[in-house]
Write an enzyme that holds these catalytic residues in place. Structure first.
Site, PDB file in Angstrom:
ATOM      1  N   TYR A   1       0.859  -1.187   0.000  1.00 52.53           N
ATOM      2  CA  TYR A   1       0.000   0.000   0.000  1.00 52.53           C
ATOM      3  C   TYR A   1       0.893   1.235   0.000  1.00 52.53           C
ATOM      4  O   TYR A   1       1.868   1.296   0.752  1.00 52.53           O
ATOM      5  CB  TYR A   1      -0.893   0.007   1.245  1.00 52.53           C
ATOM      6  CG  TYR A   1      -1.758   1.246   1.378  1.00 52.53           C
ATOM      7  CD1 TYR A   1      -2.790   1.497   0.473  1.00 52.53           C
ATOM      8  CD2 TYR A   1      -1.543   2.167   2.410  1.00 52.53           C
ATOM      9  CE1 TYR A   1      -3.586   2.635   0.595  1.00 52.53           C
ATOM     10  CE2 TYR A   1      -2.342   3.304   2.537  1.00 52.53           C
ATOM     11  CZ  TYR A   1      -3.364   3.531   1.623  1.00 52.53           C
ATOM     12  OH  TYR A   1      -4.153   4.658   1.750  1.00 52.53           O
TER      13      TYR A   1
ATOM     14  N   LYS B   1       4.500   8.861   9.215  1.00 52.06           N
ATOM     15  CA  LYS B   1       4.266   8.259  10.538  1.00 52.06           C
ATOM     16  C   LYS B   1       5.282   8.708  11.593  1.00 52.06           C
ATOM     17  O   LYS B   1       5.122   9.765  12.181  1.00 52.06           O
ATOM     18  CB  LYS B   1       4.188   6.740  10.400  1.00 52.06           C
ATOM     19  CG  LYS B   1       3.004   6.348   9.468  1.00 52.06           C
ATOM     20  CD  LYS B   1       2.731   4.875   9.448  1.00 52.06           C
ATOM     21  CE  LYS B   1       1.722   4.488   8.392  1.00 52.06           C
ATOM     22  NZ  LYS B   1       0.352   4.415   8.836  1.00 52.06           N
TER      23      LYS B   1
ATOM     24  N   ASP C   1       9.374   2.775  -0.335  1.00 48.85           N
ATOM     25  CA  ASP C   1       8.366   3.371   0.553  1.00 48.85           C
ATOM     26  C   ASP C   1       8.640   2.917   1.991  1.00 48.85           C
ATOM     27  O   ASP C   1       8.452   1.748   2.329  1.00 48.85           O
ATOM     28  CB  ASP C   1       6.966   2.939   0.084  1.00 48.85           C
ATOM     29  CG  ASP C   1       5.856   3.628   0.866  1.00 48.85           C
ATOM     30  OD1 ASP C   1       6.154   4.248   1.913  1.00 48.85           O
ATOM     31  OD2 ASP C   1       4.688   3.537   0.429  1.00 48.85           O
TER      32      ASP C   1
END
Ligand code: PLP
Length: 438
Positions: free
Chosen positions: A139, A272, A234
C-alpha cells in the site's frame, strides 16, 4: 449500537475519517478514544487498554511522551503556521539525512500519500517514461495511479482498485506479485524502456508484515539501475520503526556484515514516525532527482501546511528521543511479544505463521508458513482473528481491527504489558482449541 456510533454514522461516512478505523474486518462498533499515555489508551467508556495500534505506527515512543507534548505546546505558543521556512524544518530534514544516507535531499509534506504521489511524478519527469511497477499487497496511499490492482495477465496494465479511478490513471501501473523475481525480470524484459520506476514497501506491512525474500530489494535496485528506472522505496510505515534506519538499514547492516556492498534506493518516502503523531511525511533521495522539484526544477509539488511548525516540533522531538537505546527497547518488546504470542499459540496447537521484518511483526492465523505474496496472505483465517481481536479487547488489549495489519509496539510497552498480552492470547488459544475440538 452506542449513541456515539449513531451520531458518528449520521455525519461521517461509515462513522470514521479513515476506513481502517472501522471494524468491518472484525465486526462490532469501535468506541471512541478519549486519551492515550505511554502504552495505554482509554476509550469513552472509561476502559483502559494496552495499545497495539500506536496510531498505525507513529507512536513509537508510546503516546503523549511528555517531551514531545512540551515541544508541541512551545511551538504552538510561537505560532501555528507561517507559510515560510523555519529552522526546525531544516533540522528535521538534516536529522533524516544523518540517519538515512540515501535521503541526500528532503522535501517535507503532510501525508505519506503526498510523498509517494510526488515520488512517482518525479520519477516520470526524470526518465521521460510513463509506466511504473508496484506489487500486489503493498500500500502506498490513495492517489489514483497507486490504487490499482493486478490486471488479467502478469506484466500487463493494472485495473482500478477503487471506484472513481479511471482506466487512464491505471493503465500505466503494472502490478506484480510481491517477491516474485521471475515476474519482475519478465516485466522489465517486456517493458524495460517504458518503466519510469518500481515502487515497493521496504518491507510490506500493509498485508500483515512480510519479510522481503533475500535479495529481492537488491534485485529491484539492480534492475532499475540497469534499465534507467528509478527505485522508490516506501518507508512510510517502516521508516525509523523497523530499525534505526528503517528497513533499508536492516538490510544494509546485514549486507555490511556479509561483506556485500549495500544497495541504495533512488527515492525514499517517510511518514508516521517522523511526525511523532502529527502530520509530517517526507520525500527524500538522490540530489539530482530531488533538485528537479519546484522551485529548482520543473516538477511541481506544494503544500500550504507542508513543514508546519507545530507538526515539525512533534517530529523533531520524537526523532531526537529515538536513540539506539530506545530502538533497542522497541526491539526487545517486539521480540518478546512476538515470540510469546507465537509460543502460546503453538502450545495450544493453533496453526499460525509469524511475519517479521526488523521490529515489525504480525501473526497469520491458519497459515503454516510465513506468506510472501498477497495471495498467500489472503489464505489466513480472518474469522479466527476476529475472535482473537474481541477476546483481547475484553481483557484490555487493543489490537488493530484487521488481520492485515502489524502489531505495533512502542518503547513504552513494559515486560508486564507483554506478559498480560501473552497470557490473554494463551487463554484464548486454549478456549479456541477446546471449541474447535468440540
Ligand atoms: C507504506 C505506506 N505508504 C504510504 C502510506 C500512506 O500514508 P498516509 O496515510 O499518511 O497518506 C501508508 C499509510 O499507511 C503506508 O503504510
Amino acid at each position: 449500537m452506542s449513541s456515539y456510533s449513531e451520531r458518528a454514522r449520521a455525519i461521517l461516512p461509515g462513522g470514521v475519517n479513515s476506513p481502517v478505523r472501522a471494524w468491518n474486518g472484525v465486526g462490532g462498533e469501535p468506541v471512541p478514544i478519549v486519551e492515550a499515555h505511554g502504552s495505554r489508551i482509554v476509550d469513552a467508556e472509561g476502559r483502559e487498554m494496552i495499545d497495539l495500534v500506536a496510531s498505525w505506527g507513529p507512536a513509537i515512543l508510546g503516546h503523549a511522551h511528555p517531551t514531545v507534548v512540551a515541544a508541541v505546546k512551545e511551538a504552538a505558543a510561537r505560532g501555528l503556521s507561517f507559510g515560510a521556512t523555519t529552522e526546525a524544518e531544516v533540522e528535521l530534514a538534516e536529522l533524516i539525512r544523518e540517519r538515512y544516507a540515501p535521503a541526500e535531499r528532503v522535501r517535507l509534506v503532510s501525508t505519506g500519500t503526498e510523498a509517494t504521489m510526488t515520488a512517482i511524478r518525479l520519477a516520470r519527469a526524470a526518465t521521460g517514461r510513463h509506466k511504473f511497477i508496484k506489487f500486489a499487497g503493498c500500500y502506498h496511499g490513495h492517489s489514483d495511479a497507486l490504487l490499482v490492482a493486478a490486471g488479467s495477465g502478469l506484466a500487463t496494465s493494472g485495473v482500478p482498485d477503487s471506484a472513481g479511478v479511471t482506466p487512464g490513471a491505471a493503465q500505466d501501473t503494472i502490478v506484480l506479485p510481491y517477491g516474485d523475481e521471475a515476474a519482475l525480470t519478465a516485466a522489465f524484459a517486456e517493458h524495460g524502456s517504458e518503466v519510469a520506476a518500481v515502487i515497493t514497501e521496504a518491507a510490506p506491512a500493509n498485508m500483515g508484515v512480510v519479510a522481503p525474500p533475500a535479495g529481492f530489494n537488491r534485485l529491484i535496485s539492480t534492475l532499475c539501475r540497469n534499465e534507467g528506472a528509478v527505485m522508490i522505496l516506501d518507508e512510510v510505515l517502516t521508516g525509523f520503526r523497523a530499525g534505526p534506519a528503517g528497513y533499508w538499514g536492516v538490510e544494509r547492516d546485514h549486507d555490511v556484515a556479509a561483506d556485500l556492498d549495500p544497495w541504495t534506493p533512488d527515492l525514499v518516502t517517510f511518514g508516521k514516525v517522523i511526525g511523532g503523531g502529527l502530520p509530517v511525511a517526507a520525500l527524500g533521495g538522490r540530489r539530482d532527482l530531488m533538485e528537479q522539484l519546484a522551485p529548482l526544477g520543473p516538477v511541481y509539488q506544494a503544500g500550504t501546511l507542508s513543514g508546519n511548525p507545530v507538526a515539525v516540533a512533534a517530529g523533531l522531538a520524537t526523532m531526537r528521543l529515538l536513540t539506539d537505546e530506545v530502538h533497542g527497547r522497541v526491539a526487545e518488546a517486539a521480540t518478546s511479544l512476538r515470540d510469546g504470542v507465537s509460543g502460546a499459540l503453538t502450545a495450544a496447537g493453533i496453526t499460525h505463521a509469524v511475519g517479521s521484518a526488523g521490529t515489525l511483526f504480525s501473526i497469520f492465523l491458519g497459515l503454516e508458513s510465513a506468506p510472501v505474496t498477497f495471495e498467500q496472505v489472503a489464505g489466513q483465517d480472518t474469522a479466527a482473528f476476529a475472535r482473537l481481536f474481541h477476546a483481547l479487547r475484553r481483557e484490555g488489549v487493543a489490537l488493530p481491527p484487521s488481520a492485515y495489519e502489524a502489531w505495533f509496539v512502542s518503547a513504552a510497552h513494559t515486560a508486564s504489558d507483554v506478559d498480560h498480552i501473552v497470557a490473554t492470547v494463551a487463554a484464548w488459544a486454549q478456549s479456541e482449541r477446546d471449541s474447535r475440538g468440540a
